[in-house]
Design a protein around this motif. Sequence first.
Motif, PDB file in Angstrom:
ATOM      1  N   SER A 154       0.826  -1.206   0.000  1.00  0.00           N
ATOM      2  CA  SER A 154       0.000   0.000   0.000  1.00  0.00           C
ATOM      3  C   SER A 154       0.860   1.255   0.000  1.00  0.00           C
ATOM      4  CB  SER A 154      -0.933   0.002   1.220  1.00  0.00           C
ATOM      5  OG  SER A 154      -1.827  -1.078   1.172  1.00  0.00           O
ATOM      6  N   LEU A 155       1.939   1.240   0.782  1.00  0.00           N
ATOM      7  CA  LEU A 155       2.848   2.395   0.802  1.00  0.00           C
ATOM      8  C   LEU A 155       3.481   2.625  -0.559  1.00  0.00           C
ATOM      9  CD1 LEU A 155       4.611   1.932   4.276  1.00  0.00           C
ATOM     10  CD2 LEU A 155       2.988   3.718   3.623  1.00  0.00           C
ATOM     11  N   LEU A 156       3.918   1.536  -1.206  1.00  0.00           N
ATOM     12  CA  LEU A 156       4.529   1.674  -2.523  1.00  0.00           C
ATOM     13  C   LEU A 156       3.520   2.146  -3.568  1.00  0.00           C
ATOM     14  CD1 LEU A 156       6.808  -1.515  -2.603  1.00  0.00           C
ATOM     15  CD2 LEU A 156       7.545   0.878  -2.470  1.00  0.00           C
ATOM     16  N   ILE A 157       2.300   1.616  -3.492  1.00  0.00           N
ATOM     17  CA  ILE A 157       1.265   2.042  -4.442  1.00  0.00           C
ATOM     18  C   ILE A 157       0.954   3.524  -4.257  1.00  0.00           C
ATOM     19  CG2 ILE A 157      -1.194   1.793  -5.016  1.00  0.00           C
ATOM     20  CD1 ILE A 157      -0.844  -1.222  -4.412  1.00  0.00           C
ATOM     21  N   ALA A 158       0.834   3.961  -2.985  1.00  0.00           N
ATOM     22  CA  ALA A 158       0.566   5.376  -2.719  1.00  0.00           C
ATOM     23  C   ALA A 158       1.706   6.249  -3.233  1.00  0.00           C
ATOM     24  CB  ALA A 158       0.356   5.588  -1.225  1.00  0.00           C
ATOM     25  N   LEU A 159       2.944   5.765  -3.096  1.00  0.00           N
ATOM     26  CA  LEU A 159       4.103   6.519  -3.581  1.00  0.00           C
ATOM     27  C   LEU A 159       4.069   6.658  -5.087  1.00  0.00           C
ATOM     28  CD1 LEU A 159       6.858   7.849  -3.056  1.00  0.00           C
ATOM     29  CD2 LEU A 159       7.887   5.570  -3.230  1.00  0.00           C
ATOM     30  N   PHE A 160       3.850   5.538  -5.792  1.00  0.00           N
ATOM     31  CA  PHE A 160       3.796   5.586  -7.253  1.00  0.00           C
ATOM     32  C   PHE A 160       2.624   6.448  -7.735  1.00  0.00           C
ATOM     33  CE2 PHE A 160       6.516   1.736  -7.256  1.00  0.00           C
ATOM     34  CZ  PHE A 160       7.422   2.120  -8.224  1.00  0.00           C
ATOM     35  N   ALA A 161       1.464   6.297  -7.086  1.00  0.00           N
ATOM     36  CA  ALA A 161       0.296   7.072  -7.496  1.00  0.00           C
ATOM     37  C   ALA A 161       0.524   8.568  -7.270  1.00  0.00           C
ATOM     38  CB  ALA A 161      -0.944   6.604  -6.734  1.00  0.00           C
ATOM     39  N   GLY A 162       1.178   8.922  -6.163  1.00  0.00           N
ATOM     40  CA  GLY A 162       1.464  10.322  -5.886  1.00  0.00           C
ATOM     41  C   GLY A 162       2.419  10.931  -6.897  1.00  0.00           C
ATOM     42  N   ILE A 163       3.495  10.211  -7.222  1.00  0.00           N
ATOM     43  CA  ILE A 163       4.452  10.712  -8.215  1.00  0.00           C
ATOM     44  C   ILE A 163       3.774  10.830  -9.578  1.00  0.00           C
ATOM     45  CG2 ILE A 163       6.612  10.201  -9.414  1.00  0.00           C
ATOM     46  CD1 ILE A 163       7.560   8.760  -6.890  1.00  0.00           C
ATOM     47  N   TRP A 164       2.939   9.847  -9.910  1.00  0.00           N
ATOM     48  CA  TRP A 164       2.201   9.862 -11.183  1.00  0.00           C
ATOM     49  C   TRP A 164       1.296  11.098 -11.257  1.00  0.00           C
ATOM     50  CZ3 TRP A 164      -1.590   5.400 -12.942  1.00  0.00           C
ATOM     51  CH2 TRP A 164      -1.875   5.562 -14.312  1.00  0.00           C
ATOM     52  N   ALA A 165       0.603  11.369 -10.163  1.00  0.00           N
ATOM     53  CA  ALA A 165      -0.300  12.527 -10.136  1.00  0.00           C
ATOM     54  C   ALA A 165       0.480  13.836 -10.287  1.00  0.00           C
ATOM     55  CB  ALA A 165      -1.104  12.538  -8.839  1.00  0.00           C
ATOM     56  N   ALA A 218       3.386  14.204 -11.749  1.00  0.00           N
ATOM     57  CA  ALA A 218       3.940  14.260 -13.108  1.00  0.00           C
ATOM     58  C   ALA A 218       2.894  14.661 -14.131  1.00  0.00           C
ATOM     59  CB  ALA A 218       4.537  12.904 -13.485  1.00  0.00           C
ATOM     60  N   ASN A 219       1.616  14.445 -13.802  1.00  0.00           N
ATOM     61  CA  ASN A 219       0.552  14.718 -14.758  1.00  0.00           C
ATOM     62  C   ASN A 219      -0.118  16.065 -14.568  1.00  0.00           C
ATOM     63  OD1 ASN A 219       0.386  12.347 -16.459  1.00  0.00           O
ATOM     64  ND2 ASN A 219      -0.108  11.237 -14.588  1.00  0.00           N
ATOM     65  N   LEU A 220       0.386  16.881 -13.663  1.00  0.00           N
ATOM     66  CA  LEU A 220      -0.212  18.196 -13.465  1.00  0.00           C
ATOM     67  C   LEU A 220      -0.096  19.005 -14.747  1.00  0.00           C
ATOM     68  CD1 LEU A 220       1.014  19.143  -9.864  1.00  0.00           C
ATOM     69  CD2 LEU A 220      -1.273  18.435 -10.574  1.00  0.00           C
ATOM     70  N   GLY A 221      -1.221  19.383 -15.315  1.00  0.00           N
ATOM     71  CA  GLY A 221      -1.231  20.186 -16.531  1.00  0.00           C
ATOM     72  C   GLY A 221      -0.990  19.412 -17.798  1.00  0.00           C
ATOM     73  N   ALA A 222      -0.876  18.091 -17.712  1.00  0.00           N
ATOM     74  CA  ALA A 222      -0.643  17.274 -18.912  1.00  0.00           C
ATOM     75  C   ALA A 222      -1.956  16.617 -19.326  1.00  0.00           C
ATOM     76  CB  ALA A 222       0.409  16.208 -18.633  1.00  0.00           C
ATOM     77  N   PRO A 223      -2.506  16.944 -20.510  1.00  0.00           N
ATOM     78  CA  PRO A 223      -3.806  16.396 -20.918  1.00  0.00           C
ATOM     79  C   PRO A 223      -3.805  14.887 -21.096  1.00  0.00           C
ATOM     80  CG  PRO A 223      -2.747  17.547 -22.749  1.00  0.00           C
ATOM     81  CD  PRO A 223      -1.935  17.839 -21.516  1.00  0.00           C
ATOM     82  N   LEU A 224      -2.731  14.350 -21.668  1.00  0.00           N
ATOM     83  CA  LEU A 224      -2.672  12.911 -21.895  1.00  0.00           C
ATOM     84  C   LEU A 224      -2.113  12.169 -20.694  1.00  0.00           C
ATOM     85  CD1 LEU A 224      -1.511  12.338 -25.575  1.00  0.00           C
ATOM     86  CD2 LEU A 224      -3.723  11.826 -24.563  1.00  0.00           C
ATOM     87  N   GLY A 225      -1.294  12.828 -19.929  1.00  0.00           N
ATOM     88  CA  GLY A 225      -0.686  12.151 -18.795  1.00  0.00           C
ATOM     89  C   GLY A 225       0.688  11.621 -19.137  1.00  0.00           C
ATOM     90  N   ARG A 226       1.637  11.918 -18.289  1.00  0.00           N
ATOM     91  CA  ARG A 226       3.001  11.429 -18.502  1.00  0.00           C
ATOM     92  C   ARG A 226       3.235  10.147 -17.716  1.00  0.00           C
ATOM     93  NH1 ARG A 226       3.706  17.025 -17.478  1.00  0.00           N
ATOM     94  NH2 ARG A 226       4.289  18.195 -19.334  1.00  0.00           N
ATOM     95  N   GLY A 227       3.968   9.239 -18.300  1.00  0.00           N
ATOM     96  CA  GLY A 227       4.353   8.024 -17.604  1.00  0.00           C
ATOM     97  C   GLY A 227       3.238   7.035 -17.379  1.00  0.00           C
ATOM     98  N   ASN A 228       2.173   7.088 -18.217  1.00  0.00           N
ATOM     99  CA  ASN A 228       1.057   6.159 -18.017  1.00  0.00           C
ATOM    100  C   ASN A 228       1.510   4.713 -18.013  1.00  0.00           C
ATOM    101  OD1 ASN A 228      -1.643   7.630 -17.954  1.00  0.00           O
ATOM    102  ND2 ASN A 228      -0.680   8.575 -19.727  1.00  0.00           N
ATOM    103  N   ALA A 229       2.323   4.348 -18.999  1.00  0.00           N
ATOM    104  CA  ALA A 229       2.738   2.956 -19.146  1.00  0.00           C
ATOM    105  C   ALA A 229       3.543   2.508 -17.928  1.00  0.00           C
ATOM    106  CB  ALA A 229       3.547   2.770 -20.420  1.00  0.00           C
ATOM    107  N   PHE A 230       4.507   3.321 -17.504  1.00  0.00           N
ATOM    108  CA  PHE A 230       5.368   2.915 -16.398  1.00  0.00           C
ATOM    109  C   PHE A 230       4.606   2.834 -15.082  1.00  0.00           C
ATOM    110  CE2 PHE A 230       7.989   4.182 -12.758  1.00  0.00           C
ATOM    111  CZ  PHE A 230       8.906   3.146 -12.749  1.00  0.00           C
ATOM    112  N   PHE A 231       3.911   3.904 -14.714  1.00  0.00           N
ATOM    113  CA  PHE A 231       3.259   3.948 -13.408  1.00  0.00           C
ATOM    114  C   PHE A 231       2.094   2.964 -13.318  1.00  0.00           C
ATOM    115  CE2 PHE A 231       5.276   8.208 -13.397  1.00  0.00           C
ATOM    116  CZ  PHE A 231       5.981   8.093 -12.209  1.00  0.00           C
ATOM    117  N   ALA A 232       1.271   2.888 -14.370  1.00  0.00           N
ATOM    118  CA  ALA A 232       0.135   1.971 -14.337  1.00  0.00           C
ATOM    119  C   ALA A 232       0.599   0.520 -14.260  1.00  0.00           C
ATOM    120  CB  ALA A 232      -0.754   2.181 -15.563  1.00  0.00           C
TER     121      ALA A 232
END
Length: 408
Positions: free
Chosen positions: A47-58, A60-74
């Motif tokens: 859970s800690l690791l998932i929260a960490l990855f999800a937080g970094i993903w979020a 990284a995607n600030l202001g990005a319409p498509l989202g950065r790093g979808n493949a890696f983080f998902a």
Amino acid sequence: MAEKFSRFRDAGTGIQVFLNPVPPASSASSFSYVLLPFSLVFGALRSLLIALFAGIWALANLGAPLGRGNAFFARAILALFGFYSIREEKISLRSRGRATSASSSIVFAPGKGDIIVANSTSWTDLLYLAARFAPVFVLPIVSASSRPPSGASSSATSTPGGATTPRRGTPKKNAMSANTRIETPGAEQATTEIRDVKGFRRAGLWEMIRRTGYTPLVEGSKDAGTPLRLDQIAESAEAPVVVFPELVTSNNRGLLRFSTVFPASWRLVYRRSGALQIGAGQSNLYLLSFKHDPPSNLLSTTTLSVPTHLGPASSGSADETGWNPLRHMWSLVCTLPVPRALTVRLLDPSESPTGRQYVADPASVNVDVLDPLADACAGLVANLSRLRRTNLGWEDKEAFLALMRSRR
């Protein structure tokens, strides 16, 4: 519990498609209790690791319409939930034995404005789609009032894709329609109302995950917004658009009735020509299916038909979804690191209704359904997933969840 909800069992196939799957009683073992402390430790660390990855993903995607790093983080988050590898197969329904189509030169690569059609079973499928295609997700908006069901009759099929012919991938005359109820003598139907799909609105990945298991947004509700046709969304989309014609999730034991999701102009073209060949600039249809393994005493189900938060219904309000599906996520991480199975079958694009080689027999196009294109897609997805089609739809899911709320 299954007996309490027996009226939501499909009359034609006998399948219960709404209850979350549970391990067989014979698989219960005291070994599970021995592993409980280890499971809790694994759950906390994951859970800690998932929260960490999800937080970094979020971030990284600030202001990005498509989202950065979808493949890696998902993919990383899916791996933490136990999906270390996902079996992906490209399938040709024309090939005997359902062999992978190695001869087709058309790759499964939806582009900007194309439509991805899939069955709906879990929030894990959304993460796969985000990793694989970085698509635009849409939420369906349905009418608040019902209309009388179609007077046409049809018979249920009890074989995978019974509404289609494997060679052509098209529905038969007696196929189960996308908007027609089956009336089986001696069998109680869950509901007879039919409510129209008014359109869709765009939604982010987290909103889609949070709404897993719930029924569609209702027109005029706080969160519904202005419904748009699928082609209107596709025209302005910067990526492929994912649509789930079932509108709600099932437990992956059967395929729900496909609703009328395609624009009227597309339906007319398909009804007249037996294919969807509009011309330059059209959206191509890409069909895929998700198949989850059943749960065991060591691994809980990865599907989510019943949401983990069942507050009072609020017409699609965000207040209803609460912390869904965090409890289901917790059940997945609190297991030993045993690989989980998810199979994704991709239909050869040449066999899609927009494929160059696809031509339906005009006599096989069901004239009694509102959306023959959705009906054809339902048959193709059923053949692809090897799931039997049922005559239960999202309206039945709504009645099912209402009954569950009333008994809590």
